[in-house]
Enzyme design. Sequence first.
Site, PDB file in Angstrom:
ATOM      1  N   GLY A 197     -25.253  15.197  41.874  1.00 39.75           N
ATOM      2  CA  GLY A 197     -25.663  14.890  41.957  1.00 39.75           C
ATOM      3  C   GLY A 197     -27.135  13.919  42.605  1.00 39.75           C
ATOM      4  O   GLY A 197     -27.972  14.587  42.371  1.00 39.75           O
ATOM      5  N   GLU A 213     -17.498  16.472  43.597  1.00 39.36           N
ATOM      6  CA  GLU A 213     -17.484  17.748  42.448  1.00 39.36           C
ATOM      7  C   GLU A 213     -16.135  17.837  42.479  1.00 39.36           C
ATOM      8  O   GLU A 213     -15.482  18.892  41.481  1.00 39.36           O
ATOM      9  CB  GLU A 213     -18.589  19.153  42.994  1.00 39.36           C
TER      10      GLU A 213
HETATM   11  N1  CAA Z   1     -21.542  10.733  34.145  1.00 43.09           N
HETATM   12  C1  CAA Z   1     -21.701   9.756  32.625  1.00 43.09           C
HETATM   13  N2  CAA Z   1     -21.352   8.987  32.818  1.00 43.09           N
HETATM   14  C2  CAA Z   1     -21.581   8.599  34.154  1.00 43.09           C
HETATM   15  C3  CAA Z   1     -21.020   9.153  35.126  1.00 43.09           C
HETATM   16  C4  CAA Z   1     -21.269  10.360  35.446  1.00 43.09           C
HETATM   17  N3  CAA Z   1     -22.049  10.865  36.781  1.00 43.09           N
HETATM   18  N4  CAA Z   1     -20.870   8.394  36.447  1.00 43.09           N
HETATM   19  C5  CAA Z   1     -20.248   7.102  35.181  1.00 43.09           C
HETATM   20  N5  CAA Z   1     -20.349   6.966  34.410  1.00 43.09           N
HETATM   21  C6  CAA Z   1     -20.179   6.422  33.260  1.00 43.09           C
HETATM   22  C7  CAA Z   1     -19.291   5.505  32.491  1.00 43.09           C
HETATM   23  O1  CAA Z   1     -18.352   6.833  32.081  1.00 43.09           O
HETATM   24  C8  CAA Z   1     -19.087   4.809  32.492  1.00 43.09           C
HETATM   25  O2  CAA Z   1     -19.549   4.906  30.704  1.00 43.09           O
HETATM   26  P1  CAA Z   1     -18.758   4.048  29.694  1.00 43.09           P
HETATM   27  O3  CAA Z   1     -18.875   2.244  29.829  1.00 43.09           O
HETATM   28  O4  CAA Z   1     -19.296   4.342  28.357  1.00 43.09           O
HETATM   29  O5  CAA Z   1     -17.076   4.203  30.177  1.00 43.09           O
HETATM   30  C9  CAA Z   1     -19.989   3.317  33.330  1.00 43.09           C
HETATM   31  O6  CAA Z   1     -20.715   5.265  33.736  1.00 43.09           O
HETATM   32  C10 CAA Z   1     -19.508   2.568  33.902  1.00 43.09           C
HETATM   33  O7  CAA Z   1     -18.744   3.628  34.533  1.00 43.09           O
HETATM   34  P2  CAA Z   1     -17.201   3.401  35.389  1.00 43.09           P
HETATM   35  O8  CAA Z   1     -16.905   2.067  33.834  1.00 43.09           O
HETATM   36  O9  CAA Z   1     -16.601   4.471  36.257  1.00 43.09           O
HETATM   37  O10 CAA Z   1     -17.811   2.907  36.800  1.00 43.09           O
HETATM   38  P3  CAA Z   1     -16.675   2.276  37.731  1.00 43.09           P
HETATM   39  O11 CAA Z   1     -17.152   1.017  38.830  1.00 43.09           O
HETATM   40  O12 CAA Z   1     -15.421   1.987  37.539  1.00 43.09           O
HETATM   41  O13 CAA Z   1     -16.531   3.326  38.509  1.00 43.09           O
HETATM   42  C11 CAA Z   1     -17.594   4.986  39.841  1.00 43.09           C
HETATM   43  C12 CAA Z   1     -17.914   3.931  39.403  1.00 43.09           C
HETATM   44  C13 CAA Z   1     -16.929   5.200  40.817  1.00 43.09           C
HETATM   45  C14 CAA Z   1     -19.198   6.013  40.092  1.00 43.09           C
HETATM   46  C15 CAA Z   1     -17.190   6.468  38.235  1.00 43.09           C
HETATM   47  O14 CAA Z   1     -18.142   5.950  37.407  1.00 43.09           O
HETATM   48  C16 CAA Z   1     -17.709   7.683  38.792  1.00 43.09           C
HETATM   49  O15 CAA Z   1     -16.896   8.014  39.749  1.00 43.09           O
HETATM   50  N6  CAA Z   1     -18.888   9.097  38.131  1.00 43.09           N
HETATM   51  C17 CAA Z   1     -18.762   9.645  37.986  1.00 43.09           C
HETATM   52  C18 CAA Z   1     -19.002  10.301  39.837  1.00 43.09           C
HETATM   53  C19 CAA Z   1     -18.821  11.286  40.084  1.00 43.09           C
HETATM   54  O16 CAA Z   1     -17.841  12.272  40.181  1.00 43.09           O
HETATM   55  N7  CAA Z   1     -20.186  12.572  40.220  1.00 43.09           N
HETATM   56  C20 CAA Z   1     -20.152  13.191  40.336  1.00 43.09           C
HETATM   57  C21 CAA Z   1     -20.836  14.616  39.376  1.00 43.09           C
HETATM   58  S1  CAA Z   1     -20.860  16.241  39.076  1.00 43.09           S
HETATM   59  C22 CAA Z   1     -22.296  16.680  39.805  1.00 43.09           C
HETATM   60  O17 CAA Z   1     -23.071  15.844  40.112  1.00 43.09           O
HETATM   61  C23 CAA Z   1     -22.500  17.778  39.913  1.00 43.09           C
HETATM   62  C24 CAA Z   1     -23.267  18.912  40.332  1.00 43.09           C
HETATM   63  O18 CAA Z   1     -23.455  18.316  41.977  1.00 43.09           O
HETATM   64  C25 CAA Z   1     -25.214  19.287  39.699  1.00 43.09           C
END
Ligand code: CAA
Length: 276
Positions: free
Chosen positions: A126, A149
């Site tokens: 997103g 995704e």
């Molecule tokens: N939603 C909710 N929380 C999220 C998030 C997300 N998309 N991305 C990161 N966070 C949160 C983590 O849960 C974490 O929270 P806590 O400290 O409470 O556990 C905090 O942010 C820090 O994140 P990380 O510890 O994971 O940080 P990192 O540096 O190790 O990794 C990252 C960074 C690679 C971006 C990893 O956070 C990640 O993979 N995030 C998800 C990315 C993702 O998959 N995005 C797509 C979502 S689906 C979508 O967007 C559908 C659509 O089209 C509508």
Amino acid sequence: MDTHAGLGRFDTLLVEVLDGVATVSINRPDALNALARAVIDDLAELVRRLRHNVNHAPDTGWPVRAVLLTGAGEKAFAAGADVREMAGMTPEQAFDYSRSMQEVTLALEELPLPVIACVHGYALGGGCELAMACDFIYASSSAAFGQPEVDLGLVPGFGGSVRLQRLVGPARARELILTGRRIGAEEAERIGLVNAVLGSKEELLAAARATALKIAAKSPVAVGLAKEAVRTAQGLDTAAALQGEAAVFRRAFGTADMREGTAAFLARRPPEFPGR
Ligand code: CAA
């Protein structure tokens, strides 16, 4: 000094207006600025207020002429839709969630103001989709884009399957969406997703601000019409798109800005656009 130019305050967004340029930061750095419902609602309200601001601009002197959209903190523009919220959604709730944010992206595209996405760190899912709804993207060298995704058993839901292919072509879009692969700023620039790569976050914001100020010095009415003309042409065949362009061209001839701009050119003086 009112640093909000009437845009007000939000729970999840920071807004600062300086010299007609509004800098809007998604402000959930602890969650990497993930697009929770509350953020989507605030973005929708922000765009409504910007639109209201534009509607009254001929009387108020265009307090906002350009918008920079970025993420608070050092790590992310926005790491996507909020996975924590999505995990418990029913299909119907997911549909509403998708439509709500899609409406925000459409409203951003329809806003007659330039909106520049300033991406540093993660712009995933997103986050990438929100950036693509802006007029163009500037990135810092730390930027990372992707549509991951499929890693979550999901598909893009905020416009990624529509806008990514328009920007980079269908084959590249399919490769990125089907693999979920993350790309850096240089590759994003090479494939046409990003307009410029600018070093640090500070350098990125300074460069975006310079571009915004350059646009803010033009006729704000012409800038809005030009944005509309480019958007209208998307998805139309050439003949229909050219007709659309002529219709917008005609509207420009009904504006005081056009009369001032052409008169100033002929008198060899700088224009003073009245903004209507
Ligand atoms: N939603 C909710 N929380 C999220 C998030 C997300 N998309 N991305 C990161 N966070 C949160 C983590 O849960 C974490 O929270 P806590 O400290 O409470 O556990 C905090 O942010 C820090 O994140 P990380 O510890 O994971 O940080 P990192 O540096 O190790 O990794 C990252 C960074 C690679 C971006 C990893 O956070 C990640 O993979 N995030 C998800 C990315 C993702 O998959 N995005 C797509 C979502 S689906 C979508 O967007 C559908 C659509 O089209 C509508």
